[in-house]
Design a protein around this motif. Structure first.
Motif, PDB file in Angstrom:
ATOM      1  N   HIS A  74       0.741  -1.254  -0.136  1.00  0.00           N
ATOM      2  CA  HIS A  74       0.047  -0.048   0.150  1.00  0.00           C
ATOM      3  C   HIS A  74       0.734   1.179   0.075  1.00  0.00           C
ATOM      4  O   HIS A  74       0.358   2.222  -0.324  1.00  0.00           O
ATOM      5  CB  HIS A  74      -0.736   0.097   1.115  1.00  0.00           C
ATOM      6  CG  HIS A  74      -2.183  -1.043   0.969  1.00  0.00           C
ATOM      7  ND1 HIS A  74      -3.013  -1.393   1.823  1.00  0.00           N
ATOM      8  CD2 HIS A  74      -2.412  -1.557  -0.165  1.00  0.00           C
ATOM      9  CE1 HIS A  74      -3.910  -2.193   1.322  1.00  0.00           C
ATOM     10  NE2 HIS A  74      -3.524  -2.611   0.196  1.00  0.00           N
ATOM     11  N   VAL A  77       1.513   2.624  -3.493  1.00  0.00           N
ATOM     12  CA  VAL A  77       0.428   3.260  -4.137  1.00  0.00           C
ATOM     13  C   VAL A  77       0.753   4.616  -4.542  1.00  0.00           C
ATOM     14  O   VAL A  77       0.806   5.504  -3.638  1.00  0.00           O
ATOM     15  CB  VAL A  77      -0.990   2.876  -3.547  1.00  0.00           C
ATOM     16  CG1 VAL A  77      -2.185   3.767  -4.255  1.00  0.00           C
ATOM     17  CG2 VAL A  77      -1.411   1.537  -3.787  1.00  0.00           C
ATOM     18  N   LYS A  78       0.935   5.104  -5.600  1.00  0.00           N
ATOM     19  CA  LYS A  78       1.357   6.472  -6.021  1.00  0.00           C
ATOM     20  C   LYS A  78       0.036   7.486  -5.336  1.00  0.00           C
ATOM     21  O   LYS A  78      -1.102   7.372  -5.559  1.00  0.00           O
ATOM     22  CB  LYS A  78       1.582   6.958  -7.114  1.00  0.00           C
ATOM     23  CG  LYS A  78       2.483   5.979  -8.120  1.00  0.00           C
ATOM     24  CD  LYS A  78       3.985   6.384  -7.813  1.00  0.00           C
ATOM     25  CE  LYS A  78       4.926   5.580  -8.482  1.00  0.00           C
ATOM     26  NZ  LYS A  78       5.095   4.389  -7.994  1.00  0.00           N
ATOM     27  N   GLU A  79       0.486   8.610  -4.708  1.00  0.00           N
ATOM     28  CA  GLU A  79      -0.141   9.482  -3.999  1.00  0.00           C
ATOM     29  C   GLU A  79      -1.218  10.198  -4.848  1.00  0.00           C
ATOM     30  O   GLU A  79      -2.539  10.127  -4.429  1.00  0.00           O
ATOM     31  CB  GLU A  79       0.573  10.918  -3.571  1.00  0.00           C
ATOM     32  CG  GLU A  79       0.233  11.127  -2.144  1.00  0.00           C
ATOM     33  CD  GLU A  79       1.362  12.053  -1.493  1.00  0.00           C
ATOM     34  OE1 GLU A  79       1.334  13.214  -1.844  1.00  0.00           O
ATOM     35  OE2 GLU A  79       2.143  11.560  -0.919  1.00  0.00           O
ATOM     36  N   ASN A  80      -1.096  10.379  -6.216  1.00  0.00           N
ATOM     37  CA  ASN A  80      -2.179  11.103  -6.879  1.00  0.00           C
ATOM     38  C   ASN A  80      -2.322  10.742  -8.267  1.00  0.00           C
ATOM     39  O   ASN A  80      -2.825  11.353  -8.868  1.00  0.00           O
ATOM     40  CB  ASN A  80      -1.650  12.737  -6.937  1.00  0.00           C
ATOM     41  CG  ASN A  80      -1.931  13.412  -5.473  1.00  0.00           C
ATOM     42  OD1 ASN A  80      -2.912  13.326  -5.092  1.00  0.00           O
ATOM     43  ND2 ASN A  80      -0.873  14.011  -5.241  1.00  0.00           N
ATOM     44  N   SER A 125      -0.243   2.511  10.852  1.00  0.00           N
ATOM     45  CA  SER A 125      -1.056   3.321   9.884  1.00  0.00           C
ATOM     46  C   SER A 125      -1.077   4.761  10.284  1.00  0.00           C
ATOM     47  O   SER A 125      -1.131   5.827   9.550  1.00  0.00           O
ATOM     48  CB  SER A 125      -2.353   2.779   9.800  1.00  0.00           C
ATOM     49  OG  SER A 125      -2.344   1.318   9.424  1.00  0.00           O
ATOM     50  N   HIS A 132       1.295  12.794   6.171  1.00  0.00           N
ATOM     51  CA  HIS A 132       0.410  13.666   5.279  1.00  0.00           C
ATOM     52  C   HIS A 132      -0.547  14.435   5.736  1.00  0.00           C
ATOM     53  O   HIS A 132      -1.480  14.966   5.130  1.00  0.00           O
ATOM     54  CB  HIS A 132      -0.466  12.577   4.378  1.00  0.00           C
ATOM     55  CG  HIS A 132       0.398  11.637   3.877  1.00  0.00           C
ATOM     56  ND1 HIS A 132       0.555  11.758   2.470  1.00  0.00           N
ATOM     57  CD2 HIS A 132       0.923  10.535   4.145  1.00  0.00           C
ATOM     58  CE1 HIS A 132       1.287  10.582   2.015  1.00  0.00           C
ATOM     59  NE2 HIS A 132       1.536   9.881   2.874  1.00  0.00           N
TER      60      HIS A 132
ATOM     61  N   ASN B 105      -4.541   9.332  -2.624  1.00  0.00           N
ATOM     62  CA  ASN B 105      -4.331   8.022  -2.742  1.00  0.00           C
ATOM     63  C   ASN B 105      -3.939   7.552  -1.454  1.00  0.00           C
ATOM     64  O   ASN B 105      -4.379   6.141  -0.841  1.00  0.00           O
ATOM     65  CB  ASN B 105      -3.836   7.267  -3.779  1.00  0.00           C
ATOM     66  CG  ASN B 105      -4.737   7.516  -5.101  1.00  0.00           C
ATOM     67  OD1 ASN B 105      -5.706   7.742  -5.074  1.00  0.00           O
ATOM     68  ND2 ASN B 105      -3.948   7.568  -6.235  1.00  0.00           N
ATOM     69  N   SER B 106      -2.914   7.916  -1.072  1.00  0.00           N
ATOM     70  CA  SER B 106      -1.866   7.375   0.325  1.00  0.00           C
ATOM     71  C   SER B 106      -2.808   7.260   1.543  1.00  0.00           C
ATOM     72  O   SER B 106      -2.884   6.259   2.133  1.00  0.00           O
ATOM     73  CB  SER B 106      -0.792   8.232   0.457  1.00  0.00           C
ATOM     74  OG  SER B 106       0.002   7.911  -0.684  1.00  0.00           O
ATOM     75  N   MET B 109      -5.191   4.630   1.366  1.00  0.00           N
ATOM     76  CA  MET B 109      -4.853   3.382   1.681  1.00  0.00           C
ATOM     77  C   MET B 109      -4.549   3.313   3.076  1.00  0.00           C
ATOM     78  O   MET B 109      -5.028   2.198   3.804  1.00  0.00           O
ATOM     79  CB  MET B 109      -3.487   3.166   0.928  1.00  0.00           C
ATOM     80  CG  MET B 109      -3.355   3.234  -0.548  1.00  0.00           C
ATOM     81  SD  MET B 109      -4.779   2.447  -1.362  1.00  0.00           S
ATOM     82  CE  MET B 109      -4.563   0.804  -0.878  1.00  0.00           C
ATOM     83  N   TYR B 110      -4.045   4.263   4.028  1.00  0.00           N
ATOM     84  CA  TYR B 110      -3.787   3.993   5.268  1.00  0.00           C
ATOM     85  C   TYR B 110      -5.047   4.102   5.917  1.00  0.00           C
ATOM     86  O   TYR B 110      -5.181   3.501   7.165  1.00  0.00           O
ATOM     87  CB  TYR B 110      -3.091   5.394   5.793  1.00  0.00           C
ATOM     88  CG  TYR B 110      -1.561   5.657   5.138  1.00  0.00           C
ATOM     89  CD1 TYR B 110      -0.968   4.044   4.841  1.00  0.00           C
ATOM     90  CD2 TYR B 110      -1.142   6.478   4.879  1.00  0.00           C
ATOM     91  CE1 TYR B 110       0.238   4.317   4.067  1.00  0.00           C
ATOM     92  CE2 TYR B 110       0.249   6.695   4.195  1.00  0.00           C
ATOM     93  CZ  TYR B 110       0.764   5.476   3.883  1.00  0.00           C
ATOM     94  OH  TYR B 110       2.269   5.477   3.250  1.00  0.00           O
TER      95      TYR B 110
END
Lengths: 258, 321
Positions: A74, A77-80, A125, A132, B105-106, B109-110
């Protein structure tokens, strides 16, 4: 246990883990599960150190490795980025590995471990999300988050089986490996979430590089001291020192040269 | 009539579960807390907790035990939704921006990992190896279903069995497990649990087929996304499989599958499917599953829970969106 036997045991565990999560489509379209040998080494450390070890403990260790693989997928997975087939399947790979570790522990009837690992995943997590949330953090806070991300699952495993005494060493070494990888990324011109956070706190990539080099030096010294404080046999001690030796004193070099 | 009205008898218990869900997503990370609550407050039918509770009514019903299963099953569903939105690149769900659209997206995911871990933390309070065997197997199969769905995208020539196997894993299994686990923790006998499991499976199949039909027959407003989205994303659903039997429609679908569609092209495809016999054919298949679900109920003791399950089954068969 000599170095070759240590490598061989790690390889055997790696093969078992990869077999457990094997899935044709995921194998074809994603990078595949990340099973880091350094983590496997630490999962097996009580065994290498000739502590009480059983098939059940080893099976649990494998599940911890699978959780790492799930969370790592996970992270990829690229942010945008939009949904490419690779990205879609990487999302599912993480979920699939999570299902596998849950099933493996359910098959072992180790419900307590399911709960402990779930609690650890929550903490990891939360720490990952903290990169972020846009809040300002000191380098010490960032460092604590990195440590927790790297070692929370392993520490949970150690704690469950009464191997807590290895946690300080694992924390130092896994942090060392993480920061070494971060430094390589920074020097290679790529940006990770940790580099971004450090850049924001330290306000310049050069300061980030210096911080990483100094951190590696400090960790190196701490690791050497800590390893010597354990009663490891010669081969095991050597194996661990061998993992970090090539990277020492780079901060000093930079100071002299720069 | 709204689906929720059918199980209004369960309102006090569902309110309790709603509160538990809010507590379950409480996190020391403000970001995860916000993202999870955002998802939770977007609402939903809470159909999985409903089936857990209804199944429990056939045994020794104790809400404190039932919620230990109902809450995590909804959390597992929520976790899969937040990840699905990354997979489908969806901007909107239930009329609200998705977690990936609101953050990135990140974070999605979290958030999904966090919610799933909360579900496992919660359900592992129950020391029943059988329950964990069933649930872990279901979670793996759901993933396999989604992986196959991606594999099968844009394959217009797949057969009906491929589709049915996919929706079984994607939707029916979790509903089936909701019924089975509800039965298990309330201590019903094995026969009753098996009938409930099969009821959940048949209802789940019917539910997904109707969902796939509605993707063509509902308006954009009702769906909260463009009608025909399944086709646009390359998902070959039952209405498409039925419609392709007509050679002209087959050519139309084949020529447009995987293409960036203009608005008139999209509307033309939606209208073609809507006006064909495909919708009725798909409805007939859904109806067959519904009948099988009702047959399972006939084996179960009569009473309020049975009656409510029957009403839900009829509602699913007739739902408009």
């Amino acid at each position: 246990m000599n170095e070759q036997l240590i490598h061989s045991k790690i390889t055997s565990m790696e093969i078992d883990v990869l077999r457990a999560v094997k899935q044709r489509t995921l194998e074809k379209f994603t990078e595949g599960p990340s099973v880091e040998r350094a983590r496997l080494f630490f999962l097996l450390l009580p065994y290498f150190d000739e502590k009480h070890w059983s098939g059940e403990i080893e099976a649990s260790a494998k599940t911890v490795s699978i959780v790492y693989a799930a969370l790592h997928a996970h992270d990829q997975v690229k942010e945008n980025a939009s949904a490419t087939k690779k990205q879609q399947l990487t999302v599912l790979a993480g979920d699939f590995y999570s299902g596998i570790y849950y099933q493996m522990l359910a098959n072992l009837n180790n419900i307590t471990m399911i709960q402990r690992l779930a609690t650890a995943i929550i903490k990891v997590s939360e720490k990952k999300a903290s990169f972020h949330d846009g809040l300002e953090r000191t380098t010490a806070e960032l460092d604590r988050s990195v440590q927790q991300i790297e070692t929370e699952l392993l520490a949970t495993f150690y704690n469950f089986y009464g191997f807590d005494n290895y946690t300080p060493l694992a924390t130092l070494m896994l942090s060392y490996i993480r920061y070494k990888d971060e430094l390589e990324c920074l020097q290679g011109g790529s940006e990770t979430r940790i580099i971004r956070a450090l850049n924001e706190t330290l306000q310049h990539p050069l300061h980030t590089e210096r911080w990483l080099l100094e951190k590696l030096d400090i960790l190196h010294d701490q690791i050497s001291l800590t390893i010597n404080s354990y009663n490891f046999n010669y081969d095991l001690k050597n194996f661990m020192l061998h993992q970090i030796t090539p990277h020492q004193h780079r901060a000093e070099q930079l100071t002299r040269e720069g | 009539m709204k689906l929720k009205l059918l199980y209004s008898d369960l309102k006090p218990e569902l309110d309790m579960i709603e509160k538990e869900l809010e507590q379950a997503v409480d996190s020391e990370s403000l970001l995860l807390n916000d993202a999870s609550l955002h998802l939770l407050q977007a609402g939903g039918k809470r159909i999985r907790p409903v089936f857990v509770l209804l199944a429990g009514k056939f045994g020794n019903y104790n809400i404190d035990v039932m919620k230990q299963v109902a809450v995590p099953l909804e959390l597992i569903h929520m976790a899969s939704l937040v990840h699905d939105d990354v997979i489908d690149d969806s901007e909107v769900r239930r009329g609200k921006p998705t977690v990936k659209a609101e953050w990135n997206n990140s974070v999605a995911m979290y958030t999904g990992d966090f919610i799933l871990a909360r579900a496992l933390e919660y359900i592992s309070e129950i020391d029943s190896p059988k329950l964990h065997h069933i649930l872990s197997k279901t979670m793996i199969e759901v993933c396999r279903g989604e992986i196959i769905q991606i594999e099968d995208k844009y394959k217009l020539d797949q057969n009906l069995r491929d589709y049915l196997r996919r929706i079984k894993r994607k939707t029916a299994l979790l509903i089936s497990s909701s019924c089975e686990l509800g039965a298990l923790v309330s201590g019903t006998d094995e026969k009753t649990a098996a009938h409930l499991r099969r009821f959940g499976y048949f209802i789940g199949m019917s539910f997904q087929i109707i969902d796939d039909i509605l993707d063509f027959t509902s308006t954009d407003e009702e769906l909260g996304k463009p009608a025909g989205s399944d086709f646009i994303q390359g998902n070959i659903t039952l209405p498409i499989l039925c419609a392709r039997k007509n050679p002209e429609v087959y050519s139309l679908l084949k020529n447009n599958l995987g293409k960036e569609l203009t608005e008139p092209e999209r509307l033309h495809i939606v209208k073609t499917i809507r006006d064909s016999t495909a919708i009725d054919e798909a409805k007939a298949i859904s109806e067959r599953y519904l009948q099988k679900a009702l047959e399972e109920l006939a084996y179960l003791p009569k009473g309020n829970a049975n009656k409510t399950m029957r009403k839900i089954a009829f509602f699913i068969g007739k739902r408009k969106f």
